[in-house]
Design a protein around this motif. Structure first.
Motif, PDB file in Angstrom:
ATOM      1  N   ASP A 475       0.802  -1.225   0.000  1.00 18.76           N
ATOM      2  CA  ASP A 475       0.000   0.000   0.000  1.00 18.76           C
ATOM      3  C   ASP A 475       0.832   1.271   0.000  1.00 18.76           C
ATOM      4  N   LEU A 476       2.167   1.133   0.121  1.00 16.51           N
ATOM      5  CA  LEU A 476       3.088   2.277   0.141  1.00 16.51           C
ATOM      6  C   LEU A 476       2.791   3.244   1.280  1.00 16.51           C
ATOM      7  N   ALA A 477       2.403   2.715   2.421  1.00 14.48           N
ATOM      8  CA  ALA A 477       2.292   3.549   3.618  1.00 14.48           C
ATOM      9  C   ALA A 477       3.704   3.905   4.085  1.00 14.48           C
ATOM     10  N   PRO A 478       3.968   5.179   4.437  1.00 14.81           N
ATOM     11  CA  PRO A 478       5.329   5.586   4.824  1.00 14.81           C
ATOM     12  C   PRO A 478       5.751   4.948   6.147  1.00 14.81           C
ATOM     13  N   LEU A 479       7.020   4.541   6.215  1.00 14.74           N
ATOM     14  CA  LEU A 479       7.570   3.902   7.411  1.00 14.74           C
ATOM     15  C   LEU A 479       8.654   4.739   8.083  1.00 14.74           C
ATOM     16  N   GLY A 480       9.416   5.484   7.318  1.00 16.60           N
ATOM     17  CA  GLY A 480      10.527   6.255   7.871  1.00 16.60           C
ATOM     18  C   GLY A 480      11.491   6.613   6.758  1.00 16.60           C
ATOM     19  N   ASP A 481      12.611   7.224   7.109  1.00 18.79           N
ATOM     20  CA  ASP A 481      13.594   7.574   6.088  1.00 18.79           C
ATOM     21  C   ASP A 481      14.995   7.510   6.673  1.00 18.79           C
ATOM     22  N   VAL A 482      15.963   7.369   5.773  1.00 22.17           N
ATOM     23  CA  VAL A 482      17.382   7.322   6.127  1.00 22.17           C
ATOM     24  C   VAL A 482      18.047   8.512   5.454  1.00 22.17           C
ATOM     25  N   PRO A 483      18.424   9.547   6.205  1.00 14.71           N
ATOM     26  CA  PRO A 483      19.015  10.736   5.577  1.00 14.71           C
ATOM     27  C   PRO A 483      20.468  10.485   5.186  1.00 14.71           C
ATOM     28  N   GLY A 484      20.987  11.373   4.348  1.00 18.91           N
ATOM     29  CA  GLY A 484      22.390  11.264   3.972  1.00 18.91           C
ATOM     30  C   GLY A 484      22.659  11.947   2.649  1.00 18.91           C
ATOM     31  N   PRO A 485      23.935  12.169   2.319  1.00 19.06           N
ATOM     32  CA  PRO A 485      24.300  12.820   1.057  1.00 19.06           C
ATOM     33  C   PRO A 485      24.001  11.906  -0.131  1.00 19.06           C
ATOM     34  N   PRO A 486      23.898  12.480  -1.342  1.00 15.69           N
ATOM     35  CA  PRO A 486      23.489  11.692  -2.509  1.00 15.69           C
ATOM     36  C   PRO A 486      24.620  10.947  -3.203  1.00 15.69           C
ATOM     37  N   ASP A 487      25.868  11.091  -2.752  1.00 17.18           N
ATOM     38  CA  ASP A 487      27.001  10.575  -3.517  1.00 17.18           C
ATOM     39  C   ASP A 487      27.179   9.068  -3.344  1.00 17.18           C
ATOM     40  N   ASP A 488      27.365   8.360  -4.472  1.00 17.16           N
ATOM     41  CA  ASP A 488      27.796   6.951  -4.490  1.00 17.16           C
ATOM     42  C   ASP A 488      27.015   6.108  -3.486  1.00 17.16           C
ATOM     43  N   VAL A 489      25.723   6.061  -3.641  1.00 20.73           N
ATOM     44  CA  VAL A 489      24.883   5.342  -2.695  1.00 20.73           C
ATOM     45  C   VAL A 489      24.419   4.029  -3.317  1.00 20.73           C
ATOM     46  N   TRP A 490      24.517   2.957  -2.559  1.00 18.02           N
ATOM     47  CA  TRP A 490      23.786   1.733  -2.915  1.00 18.02           C
ATOM     48  C   TRP A 490      23.225   1.120  -1.647  1.00 18.02           C
ATOM     49  N   LEU A 491      22.177   0.334  -1.799  1.00 16.35           N
ATOM     50  CA  LEU A 491      21.485  -0.215  -0.646  1.00 16.35           C
ATOM     51  C   LEU A 491      20.962  -1.603  -0.997  1.00 16.35           C
ATOM     52  N   ARG A 492      20.874  -2.433   0.043  1.00 18.76           N
ATOM     53  CA  ARG A 492      20.312  -3.771  -0.121  1.00 18.76           C
ATOM     54  C   ARG A 492      19.767  -4.240   1.220  1.00 18.76           C
ATOM     55  N   PHE A 493      18.836  -5.186   1.159  1.00 16.53           N
ATOM     56  CA  PHE A 493      18.265  -5.759   2.366  1.00 16.53           C
ATOM     57  C   PHE A 493      19.167  -6.889   2.859  1.00 16.53           C
ATOM     58  N   LEU A 494      19.548  -6.827   4.141  1.00 14.22           N
ATOM     59  CA  LEU A 494      20.250  -7.947   4.760  1.00 14.22           C
ATOM     60  C   LEU A 494      19.276  -9.072   5.072  1.00 14.22           C
ATOM     61  N   ASP A 495      18.093  -8.697   5.528  1.00 13.62           N
ATOM     62  CA  ASP A 495      17.009  -9.613   5.858  1.00 13.62           C
ATOM     63  C   ASP A 495      15.752  -8.752   5.905  1.00 13.62           C
ATOM     64  N   PRO A 496      14.566  -9.330   6.149  1.00  7.71           N
ATOM     65  CA  PRO A 496      13.351  -8.511   6.117  1.00  7.71           C
ATOM     66  C   PRO A 496      13.341  -7.326   7.069  1.00  7.71           C
ATOM     67  N   GLY A 497      14.159  -7.346   8.102  1.00 14.64           N
ATOM     68  CA  GLY A 497      14.110  -6.265   9.073  1.00 14.64           C
ATOM     69  C   GLY A 497      15.253  -5.273   9.000  1.00 14.64           C
ATOM     70  N   ARG A 498      16.296  -5.547   8.175  1.00 18.58           N
ATOM     71  CA  ARG A 498      17.485  -4.690   8.195  1.00 18.58           C
ATOM     72  C   ARG A 498      17.920  -4.331   6.776  1.00 18.58           C
ATOM     73  N   LEU A 499      18.381  -3.095   6.646  1.00 20.75           N
ATOM     74  CA  LEU A 499      18.840  -2.542   5.378  1.00 20.75           C
ATOM     75  C   LEU A 499      20.260  -2.042   5.551  1.00 20.75           C
ATOM     76  N   VAL A 500      21.156  -2.418   4.637  1.00 22.22           N
ATOM     77  CA  VAL A 500      22.513  -1.889   4.675  1.00 22.22           C
ATOM     78  C   VAL A 500      22.620  -0.804   3.600  1.00 22.22           C
ATOM     79  N   VAL A 501      23.191   0.339   3.991  1.00 23.57           N
ATOM     80  CA  VAL A 501      23.334   1.485   3.097  1.00 23.57           C
ATOM     81  C   VAL A 501      24.808   1.857   3.033  1.00 23.57           C
ATOM     82  N   VAL A 502      25.327   1.994   1.814  1.00 19.53           N
ATOM     83  CA  VAL A 502      26.722   2.376   1.613  1.00 19.53           C
ATOM     84  C   VAL A 502      26.743   3.708   0.879  1.00 19.53           C
TER      85      VAL A 502
END
Length: 730
Positions: A475-502
């Motif tokens: 339903d795309l209900a908002p959950l939260g956000d991860v702030p940070g600069p726009p440079d060289d960003v990639w992200l992936r899910f470690l598991d359903p509850g955790r996200l790694v951001v580089v």
């Protein structure tokens, strides 16, 4: 009472009912031996104690009574004592008790411990130990024999399996070679049989491409009956080449001249006849009426033109792309078109269709190679009915008008299935989520996305400003956000509850459901991080572009001392390489050049390597519950792009049977192709490939077999190559 307890030892009962004086070692009697010697009932020698005279045995009634009370026990004990004495003198294992005798001795000794001498107990104990040793030896020997036998059987089975694989591969090669020289209808059967014979990347590629080509096919026409389905009309070709049409209700005939002898006549409806002649285009008589005005359609470079047959005046023209036109047709009113072109970047021919008006909608579908468009009609519903000439056969397509999801895919920049296959996420100028089965939109986020990552419950969207927003699926209900600069960003899910951001060199782990940090972000050492994978609940293994692996504690970001190691090879450029760690956090599976390797994380040592064909790409890795089993997903990136690509999951089993086959000189690892969908589906965006596709080869086969069944096709007398699947392909 003390005399009563020990006196039976001096007298042994005989089998005939008599008694015999018996010498007893002093240590069996203890201090009472001296007291009895003073009574002069016994004589005390250096090594024995015995009654002074045989008459005591015959005439001492009380002694005989004591002995008679335990006659059976005393008989058994005398025999046990004789065996114990012989064993003590020789220590031969053959003299030890076995079987029922040992069972009886063990039980009796336990029950009457005080009545059994030390020597007898020692003998019974030694017999029991001997039994255990013999039993262990037998079990070990049997296990070894069984293991060797199983290993031999396993080796034979593997050899037979390998021979079958080689035979199947040879058959597939023969089918592929034959298909290159066969007409299209035979190629259909060869592709189906090849996949039935061996489910490989190549046969999946062929089957998927064929399925795409026949996705909208209604009929593949060979020579059939010349009477229409209702029985109201009949068509036949006369010896002079004329086609004669009969209205059977009115018994009237209409001639269609100008066709050579040998044309094939096929009714596609009660009043629609297809005439196929070798080397000629298809001629369609629709409702037995002529087309309005004589026209011709021709390709001119990348343009398709409709011209007046007499004056050459262009009445309609389209230039749908910059690809060279190969064939095409316009609808009778000139308002719609179909054009076949060959995309230089992919293998199949593509059909672009839609409105002649440049501002009208246009779409793309895949068609068989070398197909020629010969006729087009547009139904009142907007569906396109297209006739293609393919190697002398006629292929009738009905392409329905696109629905809302297909129109959204046509304008999207990218589209991805969720892992569970229930939803597809589109992003371009906006981000949208669609339910696959109902084909309805469940949510929409306004604004362009630079990148997205998703699992089946959460969507992470990276905007142009570098901020990562988290949304609930579907339903795309908002959950939260991860702030940070726009440079060289990639992200992936470690598991359903955790996200790694580089972000550049900074690595952080965040809650996928709230956006809150989990632990402290840290700066990675070495070249830019390419991927990361969780090691248990508290650590993170980070792989850098220079192929170094380092562990970090998620809580404070500290590097685990002594954890760094390199698996070598040239530096990698693409981020988010697939990694996998086993459930115990001890093993790491990582893709390398033309292969996959398993490493011991604690020691930094390579354990095993699986070779992968050079033109295949490893797209996913997963350990099963057994850490010796790794699922390896490979994609056939052979220059054909998604239109030709096949994806396959292989089960790589290491240390089979604890390495026993290695003792027999055979490989102790196996690779098994899993007959399962490797991906939930293909979400083709941008209008290039034609919408959503199933990732299940069974669904591709159903599409092709549906055309075969509706068309009444059969292979006839064509013999399949040796080693190929010999049953019905549909």
């Amino acid at each position: 009472m003390r005399c009563a307890a020990c006196s039976p030892s001096w007298s042994a009962p005989l089998e005939d009912g008599g008694y015999l004086r018996r010498a007893v070692p002093p240590d069996e009697l203890g201090p009472i031996a001296l007291e009895l010697a003073r009574t002069r009932l016994v004589t005390l020698g250096p090594d024995t104690v015995e009654l002074v005279h045989e008459a005591l045995v015959r005439h001492w009634d009380r002694l005989r009574g004591w002995v008679e009370q335990d006659r059976e026990f005393r008989l058994w004990q005398d025999e046990l004592d004789r065996q114990a004495t012989r064993w003590r003198d020789t220590r031969e294992r053959a003299l030890l008790l076995r079987g029922k005798a040992l069972q009886h001795a063990w039980a009796t000794t336990a029950q009457r411990h005080d009545d059994v001498t030390e020597r007898q107990r020692e003998f019974v104990t030694a017999s029991a130990k001997g039994y255990v040793v013999r039993l262990a030896t037998v079990v070990l020997s049997a296990g070894l024999v069984l293991g060797l036998a199983f290993g031999v059987v396993y080796t034979v089975v593997v050899l037979i399996s390998q021979q079958n694989v080689v035979s199947a591969e040879n058959a597939v090669s023969a089918l592929r070679a034959r298909a290159e020289e066969s007409p299209f209808d035979q190629r259909v059967f060869d592709a189906l049989r090849a996949h039935r014979t061996s489910d490989t990347l190549y046969t999946r590629q062929s089957l998927r491409s064929l399925s795409r080509s026949l996705r909208h096919a209604v009929l593949l026409l060979r020579p059939t009956s010349v009477v229409n389905a209702r029985g109201s009309r009949l068509a036949r070709q006369l010896p002079d080449g004329r086609v004669e049409l009969w209205d059977l209700a009115a018994a009237s005939a209409i001639d269609v001249p100008g066709l050579p002898t040998g044309a094939t006549l096929t009714w596609t409806g009660d009043d629609a006849l297809v005439v196929t002649a070798a080397g000629h285009p298809l001629v369609v008589t629709e409702n037995l009426a002529p087309r309005p005005g004589p026209t011709r359609t021709r390709c001119d470079g990348d343009r398709l033109r409709l011209e007046d047959a007499f004056t050459g005046a262009v009445t309609a023209e389209v230039r749908p792309s910059d690809q060279a036109c190969e064939s095409g047709a316009f609808s009778p009113d000139g308002r719609a078109f179909e054009m076949v072109y060959r995309n230089p970047y992919i293998n199949p021919s593509m059909l672009q269709y839609g409105a002649t008006d440049p501002d009208g909608p246009r779409y793309v579908a895949q068609v068989p190679n070398d197909a020629l468009v010969t006729h087009l009609e547009v139904e009142p519903s907007g569906a396109h009915r297209v006739l293609l000439a393919v190697d002398g056969s006629a292929l009738l397509l009905r392409i329905p008008p696109p629905d809302d999801l297909e129109r959204a895919l046509d304008t999207a920049h990218d589209a991805r299935f969720t892992p569970d296959g229930r939803h597809v996420v589109l992003h371009g100028s906006d981000v949208e989520v669609w339910h696959v089965d109902s084909r309805t939109r469940t949510g929409r986020i306004e604004g362009r996305a630079e990148d997205v990552a998703l699992d089946s419950a959460t969507l992470a969207v990276r905007g142009e400003d570098g901020r990562i927003t988290l949304w609930n699926l579907p339903d795309l209900a908002p959950l939260g956000d991860v702030p940070g600069p726009p440079d060289d960003v990639w992200l992936r899910f470690l598991d359903p509850g955790r996200l790694v951001v580089v972000r550049g060199q900074e690595v952080g782990v965040w809650s996928a459901r709230t956006g809150e940090p989990i632990g402290r972000p840290f700066t990675a050492v070495g070249k830019a991080p390419l991927s990361a994978v969780a090691v248990g609940a508290d650590q993170l293994a980070v792989v850098s572009a220079d192929k170094w692996v380092r562990w970090h504690a998620i809580a404070d970001g500290g590097e685990v001392p002594g954890s760094a190691f390199t698996f070598g090879g040239p530096p990698a450029r693409s981020p988010d390489e697939p990694l996998a760690v086993d459930a115990d956090g001890e093993l790491l599976a990582v893709p390398v050049a033309d292969g996959v390797e398993v490493w011991d994380l604690a020691r930094g040592e390579r354990l095993e390597r699986l070779d992968v064909q050079a033109d295949f790409e490893v797209t996913d890795l997963r350990f099963r519950d057994d850490p010796d089993e790794v699922e390896v997903t490979v994609d056939g990136v052979d220059g054909g792009g998604q239109a030709d690509g096949g994806v396959l999951v292989e089960l790589w089993t290491r240390d089979v049977l604890w390495g026993l086959p290695g003792l027999l000189g055979r490989d102790d690892e196996t690779v098994e192709r899993l007959a399962v969908p490797a991906v939930p589906g293909y979400a083709n965006a941008g209008g290039e490939y034609g919408g959503l596709e199933s990732g299940d080869p069974a669904a591709w086969r159903d599409v092709v077999c549906g055309v075969v069944t509706r068309s009444g096709l059969s292979e006839g007398d064509v013999e399949p190559p040796a080693g190929s699947f010999d049953g019905p392909v549909c």
